[in-house]
Design a protein around this motif. Structure first.
Motif, PDB file in Angstrom:
ATOM      1  N   LEU A 790      -8.013  51.136  42.082  1.00  0.00           N
ATOM      2  CA  LEU A 790      -7.820  49.488  40.907  1.00  0.00           C
ATOM      3  C   LEU A 790      -8.871  49.882  39.874  1.00  0.00           C
ATOM      4  CD1 LEU A 790      -7.979  47.321  44.170  1.00  0.00           C
ATOM      5  CD2 LEU A 790      -5.943  47.761  42.298  1.00  0.00           C
ATOM      6  N   ALA A 791      -8.549  49.484  39.146  1.00  0.00           N
ATOM      7  CA  ALA A 791      -9.560  48.935  38.073  1.00  0.00           C
ATOM      8  C   ALA A 791      -9.722  47.649  38.269  1.00  0.00           C
ATOM      9  CB  ALA A 791      -8.693  48.935  36.500  1.00  0.00           C
ATOM     10  N   SER A 812     -11.267  51.075  33.375  1.00  0.00           N
ATOM     11  CA  SER A 812     -10.358  51.247  33.262  1.00  0.00           C
ATOM     12  C   SER A 812     -10.218  52.716  34.583  1.00  0.00           C
ATOM     13  CB  SER A 812      -9.618  51.308  32.240  1.00  0.00           C
ATOM     14  OG  SER A 812      -9.900  53.295  31.613  1.00  0.00           O
ATOM     15  N   GLY A 813      -8.321  52.935  34.465  1.00  0.00           N
ATOM     16  CA  GLY A 813      -8.100  53.494  35.550  1.00  0.00           C
ATOM     17  C   GLY A 813      -8.544  54.852  35.008  1.00  0.00           C
ATOM     18  N   GLN A 814      -8.317  56.096  35.873  1.00  0.00           N
ATOM     19  CA  GLN A 814      -8.484  57.939  35.508  1.00  0.00           C
ATOM     20  C   GLN A 814      -7.495  58.006  34.716  1.00  0.00           C
ATOM     21  OE1 GLN A 814     -11.755  59.106  37.013  1.00  0.00           O
ATOM     22  NE2 GLN A 814     -11.236  56.882  36.776  1.00  0.00           N
ATOM     23  N   GLU A 815      -8.271  59.800  34.084  1.00  0.00           N
ATOM     24  CA  GLU A 815      -7.330  60.198  33.204  1.00  0.00           C
ATOM     25  C   GLU A 815      -5.391  60.265  33.843  1.00  0.00           C
ATOM     26  OE1 GLU A 815      -7.493  64.053  29.981  1.00  0.00           O
ATOM     27  OE2 GLU A 815      -9.040  63.691  32.081  1.00  0.00           O
ATOM     28  N   GLU A 819       0.149  55.771  32.991  1.00  0.00           N
ATOM     29  CA  GLU A 819       0.725  54.571  32.954  1.00  0.00           C
ATOM     30  C   GLU A 819      -0.312  53.433  33.629  1.00  0.00           C
ATOM     31  OE1 GLU A 819       3.558  51.389  33.094  1.00  0.00           O
ATOM     32  OE2 GLU A 819       3.409  53.597  32.125  1.00  0.00           O
ATOM     33  N   ASP A 820      -0.725  53.450  34.604  1.00  0.00           N
ATOM     34  CA  ASP A 820      -2.224  53.056  35.187  1.00  0.00           C
ATOM     35  C   ASP A 820      -2.488  52.332  33.868  1.00  0.00           C
ATOM     36  OD1 ASP A 820      -1.206  52.733  37.731  1.00  0.00           O
ATOM     37  OD2 ASP A 820      -3.366  53.046  38.454  1.00  0.00           O
ATOM     38  N   ARG A 821      -2.922  53.301  32.998  1.00  0.00           N
ATOM     39  CA  ARG A 821      -3.976  53.346  31.668  1.00  0.00           C
ATOM     40  C   ARG A 821      -3.255  52.298  30.558  1.00  0.00           C
ATOM     41  NH1 ARG A 821      -6.100  56.846  29.439  1.00  0.00           N
ATOM     42  NH2 ARG A 821      -4.175  58.577  30.466  1.00  0.00           N
ATOM     43  N   ARG A 822      -2.176  52.510  31.038  1.00  0.00           N
ATOM     44  CA  ARG A 822      -1.894  51.234  29.425  1.00  0.00           C
ATOM     45  C   ARG A 822      -1.345  50.250  30.103  1.00  0.00           C
ATOM     46  NH1 ARG A 822       3.778  49.714  28.522  1.00  0.00           N
ATOM     47  NH2 ARG A 822       3.759  50.319  30.561  1.00  0.00           N
ATOM     48  N   TYR A 844     -14.923  50.346  29.930  1.00  0.00           N
ATOM     49  CA  TYR A 844     -15.259  51.939  30.658  1.00  0.00           C
ATOM     50  C   TYR A 844     -13.302  51.873  30.423  1.00  0.00           C
ATOM     51  CZ  TYR A 844     -15.283  56.636  33.276  1.00  0.00           C
ATOM     52  OH  TYR A 844     -15.413  57.842  33.740  1.00  0.00           O
ATOM     53  N   LEU A 845     -13.084  52.720  29.089  1.00  0.00           N
ATOM     54  CA  LEU A 845     -11.726  52.909  28.329  1.00  0.00           C
ATOM     55  C   LEU A 845     -11.020  53.484  28.148  1.00  0.00           C
ATOM     56  CD1 LEU A 845     -11.714  50.254  25.137  1.00  0.00           C
ATOM     57  CD2 LEU A 845     -11.754  49.751  27.381  1.00  0.00           C
TER      58      LEU A 845
END
Length: 954
Positions: A790-791, A812-815, A819-822, A844-845
């Motif tokens: 979760l972010a 933000s989510g992990q590398e 799709e989560d980060r988008r 933290y992007l």
């Protein structure tokens, strides 16, 4: 001429009531006289406070009236000095009037009365301007001592209906006044409500008048005394004048509360009890330290490290199933307890691995020692009760120690001298306490059974112990944990960690008393149902309603502890405590898995299911209740074979534990008072309308060498003059992280408002916001995360020099989850786009500048600008802004504090955005420059890096 009597000549005499009248008149003259003089000479000055003055505030507080202004202060001090003589005489006469053979209560109340008089002189003659700390210490000591003074006087009050009625009125009014007093003080300090301080002042004056009035009631009893000193009616000999307490004891002589306090008092008995409680404190200190030591390794390995197996150190009671080992441990219980203290030596180990192994060995021996202790005492219920009381009060003492040390236990292995540790002191006290604690046991090694038949299932009793230990550790080992469960941001709509953490500890004490005095109630199904409702309310609700559920749950857990542990002690310790600690370990892993699901095997199955954890905990406790209720009803401590227990030692023993409980609760209240925030924070450069904003991923406040890092973080933030900072990876409210809250220390020491962000029941790694500017409103967000972790995000509106500015803190989510980060980038971009106010993003992007989701965060989709588009050497931390003039940007190396640097930007409020053109530092006003301290090699491993100097913009 003095009167004469047949037994001698009296030189002088006067009625004792004059002492009461003199005390009352002098005290009222001190306060009322200062008020009249202050209103006459300095009205507008004494109604002024840090937020408002006349006409918003129109009546002065007690402190502003009797404070530093002449002649009000002199008027007050003169009359309060004249009050001291009658005050000591009043305390002395009250003792003479109420003393009785074989009763320690009158002596205790008299001692408290003398102490109150001395502390009154302390806060009177040492004002907050002279020495703020000592003024507060004297003041809180006086207020805390008021509690046993009023209740003691009520208990000892001679049976005079009129006097007793007045005392109840005055004391009831006094305590009832405290609630609105605190409410309006918070309205003034936290919410800055105009006029709230005036209302608070009326309640403050009411406390003064009621306090003096309570003591004035003594004129009724003192009218029967002639200060010759000669007794004209024989009321001081302890016969013919029975007190309210005597009447209660006679009427209900077989009831437990009366018998507990009926015996004499021994300082050695109290010292022995405190040693027992400190031994319990040492156990809980070792147990709560193990998780945070284990956590260091997966944290730095970014996954399973193998060291997690050390959580199984608690299963040592399983070996008590082997008769020879059980016999050896019980026969040598002192040696085992002393060996358990090796865990407190762990801070001496240089490497994290050795520190973990040392702490683990201490926990192994601690669990073995306490399980054996409970088992060895099972044949004598009153001795077993004492051990259980010490165990439970040790938890309370541990929670209070963390309350005093900003959620760190001062004797943990992650603490040492430079970061506020008290390891040497704690170890010496633990050794002395352990030697006294293990002076004897009821069993010398033989399996001496508990009295009466042993019913119920041993495995079920063990599962009950597991649920109990997990509840105590996960939710009660720190007073702020459940408060942060119900925290939802500003405006404040629920409890605060300070001061309301003291409420949690008061509930713990109440629960333990219920467990001791009403064991049949505390082990029953009806009370279990009440506790389950409290747990459900805590799990599903927020704000005050959720916290009320937490308090009910707290009372139940502490009440159930004596019954569940004593029932488990009747069975084989391997089947109960061994199995209990094993199941407890699985619960510990379960409640970590729900948030660490992205990094552990099988994690997605329990993703975000704290409700499952809570349900499992209550089901385990239900197993213990099922086993305990199979036992015949528990006989009262004070009864044996239907007759009152004639063993005075057993009664005195319980009274000492209640004294210890009272001391701990008073200490908690005192700490809450002393730690109450001032809320008078100011930014570093208000003359420039400057805002220095920073972002820092703090890696759960453990540095590279496994030391708690709050003090080092504090130093860098202060020296960089940061006004607003976002902290990421900041949620430490789990067993494996020590149930800590770094933001408490930073906020109080740096003088900043704090928003903890999404609470520990929201399944994130945490985001927090600290600000020198008032937080007008804040909203917590959990951004879309269909696959990965979760972010969390905080959207806060700050009042910066009269202008509202939005600040976003985001992780933000992990590398591994593109799709989560988008999805998260689109969600956050819309939030930033929608605000019409100037805004700053501290984030933290996990993007490269100019690529991928960066274009969503920066540009038309969000309306935000990058603080330095030319800085290509970034991957995680970014500062974005809009609607402000950006004047500077710097990157500061982390030293060994964490794995991420501190990034800082400078902005000016109420000025338009500027270009990206760089300018030399000599063209920048001094108030907008970064500190020169970190140029070149810097200090303590902190220096400007990447550019090797700050950047400034035209």
């Amino acid at each position: 001429m003095a009167p004469k009597f047949k037994d001698g000549e009296v030189v002088a005499s006067f009625n004792g009531s004059w002492i009461s009248w003199t005390h009352t008149i002098m005290a009222y003259c001190a306060f009322v006289g200062a008020l009249i003089v202050g209103l006459s000479l300095h009205y507008h000055k004494i109604v002024q406070n840090e937020h408002y003055g006349y006409p918003d505030e129109w009546f002065p507080s007690v402190s502003s009236t009797i404070g530093d202004r002449y002649p009000e202060r002199s008027v007050f001090m003169l009359f309060i000095a004249l009050t001291s003589g009658p005050r000591f005489a009043l305390v002395g006469l009250w003792y003479i009037l109420t003393r009785r053979p074989n009763s320690s209560l009158p002596k205790f109340v008299a001692g408290v009365g003398v102490f109150r008089t001395l502390t009154c002189g302390g806060w009177t003659y040492v004002t907050s301007t002279d020495d703020h700390d000592w003024h507060d210490i004297f003041m809180i000591s006086y207020l805390v001592a008021t509690i046993p003074w009023t209740f003691g006087c009520l208990a000892l009050s001679p049976r005079n209906p009129q006097a007793l009625k007045y005392r109840k009125y005055f004391s009831g009014g006094f305590y009832a006044t405290i609630i609105p007093l605190i409410y309006f003080f918070i309205q003034h300090k936290v919410h800055r409500v105009a006029g709230a301080y005036t209302i608070y002042s009326f309640f403050e004056w009411a406390l003064v008048l009621l306090d003096v009035g309570f003591d004035a009631v003594t004129f009724i009893e003192f009218s029967n005394l002639e200060v010759v000193i000669k007794d004209v009616r024989g009321i001081t000999r302890g016969s013919g004048n029975k007190s309210v307490a005597d009447a209660v004891l006679e009427k209900e002589k077989d009831k437990e509360v009366g018998l507990v306090f009926a015996g004499g008092f021994s300082w050695f008995g109290l010292i022995d009890t405190l040693a027992d409680v400190y031994s319990g404190f040492a156990f809980w200190s070792s147990l709560t330290a193990l998780g945070v030591c284990v956590w260091y390794f997966p944290l730095w390995h970014m996954g399973i490290s193998g060291y997690e197996a050390m959580v199984m150190c608690t299963i040592s009671p399983l070996f008590l199933g082997i008769k020879s080992i059980r016999f050896l441990v019980v026969r040598n219980i002192r040696v085992v307890h002393l060996l358990s203290l090796t865990g407190l030596l762990a801070w001496l180990a240089k490497t994290p691995e050795n520190r973990l192994f040392t702490a683990g060995f201490g926990v192994w021996m601690s669990c073995l020692a306490w399980a054996a202790t409970f088992y060895a005492e099972r044949s004598q219920p009153h001795r077993l009760e004492a051990r259980i009381s010490a165990f439970c009060l040790g938890l309370l003492a541990s929670s209070i120690a963390k309350f005093a040390f900003y959620t760190n236990n001062p004797i943990w292995p992650i603490m040492h001298g430079p970061n506020g540790g008290w390891n040497k002191t704690g170890l010496v006290l633990a050794i002395l306490a352990s030697v006294r604690f293990t002076r004897s046991t009821a069993s010398s090694g033989a399996d001496m059974p508990a009295p009466g038949p042993t019913k119920g299932s041993a495995p079920l009793a063990g599962l009950g112990v597991a649920g109990l230990l997990f509840a105590m550790h996960s939710l009660l080992s720190d007073s702020s944990t459940m408060i942060l469960w119900v925290w939802e941001g500003y405006p404040v709509r629920g409890p605060l960690s300070v001061p309301h953490g003291a409420w949690t500890m008061l509930a713990m004490g109440i629960g333990l008393m219920i467990g001791l005095f009403a064991p049949n109630l505390s082990r029953g199904w009806a009370f279990f149902g009440v506790g389950s409702i409290g747990c459900a309310v805590l799990t599903t609700s927020s704000h005050w309603f959720g916290y009320y559920g937490a308090l009910v749950f707290t009372v139940y857990i502490m009440a159930a502890a004596p019954s569940l542990i004593s029932n488990a002690a009747r069975h084989s310790p391997a089947s109960t405590f061994g199995l209990g600690f094993l199941a407890y370990n699985f619960m510990v892993l379960f409640h970590v898995w729900v948030v660490a699901y992205a990094f552990v095997p099988g994690g997605p199955l329990v993703r975000e299911h704290t409700d499952w954890v809570q349900t499992s905990m209550m089901l385990l406790i239900a197993c213990g209740v099922f086993s305990a209720t199979a036992q015949p009803p528990i006989q009262s401590l004070t009864r044996y074979k239907g007759k009152p227990n004639v063993n005075p030692a057993a009664r005195r023993q319980r009274s000492y534990y209640l004294y210890a409980l009272a001391l701990l609760e008073l200490l908690a209240l005192a700490i809450a008072y002393l730690r109450f925030p001032s809320y008078n924070y100011t930014p570093y450069h208000p003359e420039e309308k400057s805002v220095t904003a920073g972002i820092w991923t703090i890696h759960f406040s453990l540095d590279n060498d496994m030391w708690s890092s709050e003090h080092r973080m504090r130093d860098l933030i202060k020296e960089m003059e940061v006004d607003v900072i976002g902290l990421l990876e900041s949620d430490l409210q789990r067993i494996i992280m020590g149930n800590r809250d770094t933001t408490q220390f930073l906020a109080e020491d740096l003088g900043m408002y704090v928003d903890y962000g999404p609470g520990p029941n929201k399944h994130t790694w945490g985001s927090a916001l600290l600000s020198k500017f008032p937080i007008v409103n804040s909203t917590h967000h959990l951004l879309p995360s269909p696959v990965g972790e979760l972010a969390p995000a905080i959207h806060a509106t700050l009042d910066m020099y009269g202008r509202y500015v939005d600040v976003f803190v985001f992780h933000s989510g992990q590398e591994e989850d593109p799709e989560d980060r988008r999805l998260q980038s689109e969600y956050l971009a819309q939030l930033m786009k929608d605000t019409p106010r100037p805004a700053i993003l501290l984030s933290y992007l996990v993007v490269k500048p100019g690529e991928g989701n960066y274009k969503t965060y920066v540009g038309d989709k969000s309306g935000m600008r990058d603080i330095d588009p030319s800085d290509w050497d970034r991957w995680c931390e970014y500062i974005l802004f809009k609607g402000l003039r950006r004047t500077g940007y710097a990157r500061v190396s982390r030293s060994t504090i964490t794995d991420t640097e501190l990034q800082v930007g400078k902005f000016v409020v109420d000025q338009p955005e500027n270009s990206n053109d760089l300018i030399p530092e000599d063209q920048v006003p001094p108030g907008l420059r970064f500190p020169a301290l970190f140029r070149g090699q810097g200090v303590r491993g902190h220096a400007y890096h990447v550019f090797n100097e700050p950047r400034y913009y035209a």
